[in-house]
Design a protein around this motif. Structure first.
Motif, PDB file in Angstrom:
ATOM      1  N   ALA A 237       0.824  -1.208   0.000  1.00 26.29           N
ATOM      2  CA  ALA A 237       0.000   0.000   0.000  1.00 26.29           C
ATOM      3  C   ALA A 237       0.856   1.256   0.000  1.00 26.29           C
ATOM      4  O   ALA A 237       0.539   2.245  -0.684  1.00 26.29           O
ATOM      5  CB  ALA A 237      -0.935  -0.015   1.203  1.00 26.29           C
ATOM      6  N   GLU A 238       1.919   1.241   0.772  1.00 30.22           N
ATOM      7  CA  GLU A 238       2.827   2.408   0.801  1.00 30.22           C
ATOM      8  C   GLU A 238       3.477   2.625  -0.554  1.00 30.22           C
ATOM      9  O   GLU A 238       3.636   3.769  -1.001  1.00 30.22           O
ATOM     10  CB  GLU A 238       3.879   2.211   1.885  1.00 30.22           C
ATOM     11  CG  GLU A 238       3.312   2.335   3.299  1.00 30.22           C
ATOM     12  CD  GLU A 238       4.341   2.019   4.372  1.00 30.22           C
ATOM     13  OE1 GLU A 238       5.338   1.317   4.038  1.00 30.22           O
ATOM     14  OE2 GLU A 238       4.140   2.442   5.523  1.00 30.22           O
ATOM     15  N   GLY A 266      -7.934   1.860  -2.555  1.00 32.58           N
ATOM     16  CA  GLY A 266      -7.824   0.669  -1.720  1.00 32.58           C
ATOM     17  C   GLY A 266      -6.568   0.693  -0.872  1.00 32.58           C
ATOM     18  O   GLY A 266      -6.589   0.308   0.309  1.00 32.58           O
ATOM     19  N   ALA A 267      -5.473   1.145  -1.436  1.00 34.67           N
ATOM     20  CA  ALA A 267      -4.218   1.244  -0.693  1.00 34.67           C
ATOM     21  C   ALA A 267      -4.338   2.244   0.450  1.00 34.67           C
ATOM     22  O   ALA A 267      -3.816   2.013   1.553  1.00 34.67           O
ATOM     23  CB  ALA A 267      -3.090   1.642  -1.635  1.00 34.67           C
ATOM     24  N   ARG A 268      -5.019   3.327   0.198  1.00 33.78           N
ATOM     25  CA  ARG A 268      -5.205   4.320   1.260  1.00 33.78           C
ATOM     26  C   ARG A 268      -6.058   3.764   2.402  1.00 33.78           C
ATOM     27  O   ARG A 268      -5.827   4.070   3.581  1.00 33.78           O
ATOM     28  CB  ARG A 268      -5.836   5.590   0.679  1.00 33.78           C
ATOM     29  CG  ARG A 268      -4.853   6.389  -0.184  1.00 33.78           C
ATOM     30  CD  ARG A 268      -5.529   7.516  -0.915  1.00 33.78           C
ATOM     31  NE  ARG A 268      -4.550   8.300  -1.685  1.00 33.78           N
ATOM     32  CZ  ARG A 268      -4.850   9.038  -2.728  1.00 33.78           C
ATOM     33  NH1 ARG A 268      -6.113   9.117  -3.153  1.00 33.78           N
ATOM     34  NH2 ARG A 268      -3.902   9.706  -3.370  1.00 33.78           N
ATOM     35  N   ARG A 269      -7.049   2.941   2.062  1.00 34.56           N
ATOM     36  CA  ARG A 269      -7.863   2.306   3.115  1.00 34.56           C
ATOM     37  C   ARG A 269      -7.007   1.356   3.949  1.00 34.56           C
ATOM     38  O   ARG A 269      -7.166   1.280   5.175  1.00 34.56           O
ATOM     39  CB  ARG A 269      -9.048   1.576   2.496  1.00 34.56           C
ATOM     40  CG  ARG A 269     -10.139   2.500   1.966  1.00 34.56           C
ATOM     41  CD  ARG A 269     -11.427   1.738   1.700  1.00 34.56           C
ATOM     42  NE  ARG A 269     -11.275   0.740   0.649  1.00 34.56           N
ATOM     43  CZ  ARG A 269     -11.489   0.987  -0.636  1.00 34.56           C
ATOM     44  NH1 ARG A 269     -11.850   2.202  -1.033  1.00 34.56           N
ATOM     45  NH2 ARG A 269     -11.352   0.024  -1.532  1.00 34.56           N
ATOM     46  N   ALA A 272      -4.991   3.464   6.312  1.00 28.51           N
ATOM     47  CA  ALA A 272      -5.833   4.018   7.383  1.00 28.51           C
ATOM     48  C   ALA A 272      -6.111   2.971   8.448  1.00 28.51           C
ATOM     49  O   ALA A 272      -6.107   3.271   9.650  1.00 28.51           O
ATOM     50  CB  ALA A 272      -7.145   4.541   6.783  1.00 28.51           C
ATOM     51  N   LEU A 273      -6.364   1.742   8.022  1.00 28.29           N
ATOM     52  CA  LEU A 273      -6.563   0.663   8.981  1.00 28.29           C
ATOM     53  C   LEU A 273      -5.297   0.414   9.801  1.00 28.29           C
ATOM     54  O   LEU A 273      -5.344   0.223  11.019  1.00 28.29           O
ATOM     55  CB  LEU A 273      -6.940  -0.629   8.247  1.00 28.29           C
ATOM     56  CG  LEU A 273      -8.412  -0.942   8.036  1.00 28.29           C
ATOM     57  CD1 LEU A 273      -8.563  -2.222   7.246  1.00 28.29           C
ATOM     58  CD2 LEU A 273      -9.141  -1.055   9.371  1.00 28.29           C
ATOM     59  N   ALA A 274      -4.155   0.421   9.131  1.00 22.21           N
ATOM     60  CA  ALA A 274      -2.890   0.155   9.814  1.00 22.21           C
ATOM     61  C   ALA A 274      -2.575   1.209  10.868  1.00 22.21           C
ATOM     62  O   ALA A 274      -1.922   0.914  11.870  1.00 22.21           O
ATOM     63  CB  ALA A 274      -1.754   0.086   8.782  1.00 22.21           C
ATOM     64  N   ARG A 275      -3.038   2.431  10.649  1.00 20.21           N
ATOM     65  CA  ARG A 275      -2.718   3.529  11.564  1.00 20.21           C
ATOM     66  C   ARG A 275      -3.718   3.699  12.689  1.00 20.21           C
ATOM     67  O   ARG A 275      -3.589   4.610  13.501  1.00 20.21           O
ATOM     68  CB  ARG A 275      -2.626   4.836  10.754  1.00 20.21           C
ATOM     69  CG  ARG A 275      -1.467   4.867   9.776  1.00 20.21           C
ATOM     70  CD  ARG A 275      -1.614   5.998   8.790  1.00 20.21           C
ATOM     71  NE  ARG A 275      -0.536   6.011   7.801  1.00 20.21           N
ATOM     72  CZ  ARG A 275      -0.644   6.514   6.585  1.00 20.21           C
ATOM     73  NH1 ARG A 275      -1.804   7.047   6.184  1.00 20.21           N
ATOM     74  NH2 ARG A 275       0.376   6.478   5.744  1.00 20.21           N
ATOM     75  N   ARG A 276      -4.733   2.850  12.732  1.00 27.45           N
ATOM     76  CA  ARG A 276      -5.798   3.038  13.723  1.00 27.45           C
ATOM     77  C   ARG A 276      -5.318   2.735  15.141  1.00 27.45           C
ATOM     78  O   ARG A 276      -5.934   3.173  16.113  1.00 27.45           O
ATOM     79  CB  ARG A 276      -7.008   2.189  13.387  1.00 27.45           C
ATOM     80  CG  ARG A 276      -6.777   0.696  13.419  1.00 27.45           C
ATOM     81  CD  ARG A 276      -7.995  -0.096  12.944  1.00 27.45           C
ATOM     82  NE  ARG A 276      -9.079   0.038  13.876  1.00 27.45           N
ATOM     83  CZ  ARG A 276     -10.277   0.494  13.601  1.00 27.45           C
ATOM     84  NH1 ARG A 276     -10.551   0.888  12.366  1.00 27.45           N
ATOM     85  NH2 ARG A 276     -11.225   0.588  14.507  1.00 27.45           N
ATOM     86  N   LYS A 277      -4.259   1.963  15.284  1.00 22.33           N
ATOM     87  CA  LYS A 277      -3.782   1.607  16.615  1.00 22.33           C
ATOM     88  C   LYS A 277      -2.526   2.391  16.974  1.00 22.33           C
ATOM     89  O   LYS A 277      -1.699   2.633  16.125  1.00 22.33           O
ATOM     90  CB  LYS A 277      -3.493   0.104  16.697  1.00 22.33           C
ATOM     91  CG  LYS A 277      -4.760  -0.738  16.683  1.00 22.33           C
ATOM     92  CD  LYS A 277      -5.628  -0.451  17.887  1.00 22.33           C
ATOM     93  CE  LYS A 277      -6.912  -1.274  17.893  1.00 22.33           C
ATOM     94  NZ  LYS A 277      -7.778  -0.962  19.035  1.00 22.33           N
TER      95      LYS A 277
END
Length: 277
Positions: A237-238, A266-269, A272-277
């Motif tokens: 994604a990056e 899709g990559a941005r989603r 965003a999920l990866a950064r939620r924690k």
């Protein structure tokens, strides 16, 4: 930036305020106080009163309340008592079969000046499944739709888990077509079967679900691990978003993969999920 959808939803019985208090500290992204299936008939009135008292003040994380069946004698009192509470972020509507039911609840629970809890429809029958898109687009106050698999399994006479895949996909499509967040998976009923839960979550992820409801805190880490992106997914994604930053059109990555706008989104989603924690 929009707030990411919860990955973990933890159910707690409404007639056990001590369990609700523990659920708020268990590590879930959101808690669902259940006035329906988790509460015995002779405890329904107490469950409502206890929930009203508990949620009369704001809570540290989103709390939804699953009210009793909309076609039964208790739902009206549930909605009237629960909807105005400052500690309620959403109302879960069980066994929804038509858009008219959602509209009726919205008209009663959503004041003209806004500020009411979001509505979330649970599809638990063949009829509800047939009307999934109509339900998902019934009213602006409806913010989510998902499946109640135990009841749906019984209604359809499904004998194994794969028999629900078509129903699951239909609700995923209905949610996305309506512009709603991807639905969360239904609960995994065996709290000791963590390997089975992980496998089921992996399957749900491939079908387009995002997150899952739990009935015990020990299920939460399994659900979260299953739905958070892997290091390899984050790396891909990056790479995609970095390439897209210098070229807004369609492009090819060094390894030959073709990337267009949908792939970039899709990559941005994923990030965003990866950064939620």
């Amino acid at each position: 930036m929009t707030t990411p959808s919860p990955l973990t939803w933890l159910y707690a019985p409404g007639d056990r305020p001590d369990v609700v208090a523990k659920a708020l500290l268990a590590g879930a992204d959101a808690v669902i106080v259940d006035l329906e299936d988790a509460v015995a008939p002779d405890r329904k009135e107490y469950a409502r009163a206890a929930t009203v008292e508990f949620l009369s003040s704001p809570q540290p994380l989103p709390v939804h309340v699953r009210v009793n069946a909309l076609d039964g004698p208790l739902a009206e009192a549930d909605l009237r008592a629960i909807a105005p509470l400052p500690g309620v972020a959403g109302l879960r509507l069980p066994k929804v079969t038509t858009r008219a039911e959602v509209i009726r609840v919205a008209e009663r629970a959503v004041p003209a000046d806004g500020g009411a809890p979001a509505l979330h429809a649970l599809v638990e029958s063949a009829l509800g499944l047939e009307h999934a898109f109509a339900i998902a687009t019934a009213h602006p106050a409806l913010r989510g739709i998902s499946i109640g698999e135990a009841d749906l399994r019984a209604d359809l006479g499904v004998r194994d888990d794969t028999g629900l895949d078509w129903a699951r996909s239909r609700v995923v499509v209905a949610a996305r077509a309506a512009g709603l967040a991807p639905p969360a998976q239904s609960v995994h009923p065996d709290i000791r079967d963590l390997a089975g839960l992980a496998a089921s979550c992996a399957r749900g992820r491939t079908l387009g679900f995002l997150g899952r409801a739990a009935i015990h805190p020990r299920q939460l880490p399994v659900i979260e691990r299953a739905y958070l992106p892997t290091p390899a997914e984050i790396e891909r994604a990056e790479e995609i978003t970095k390439a897209a930053a210098s070229d807004e059109g369609a492009l090819a990555l060094p390894d030959g993969r073709f990337v267009d706008k949908a792939v970039v989104e899709g990559a941005r989603r994923v990030l965003a999920l990866a950064r939620r924690k």
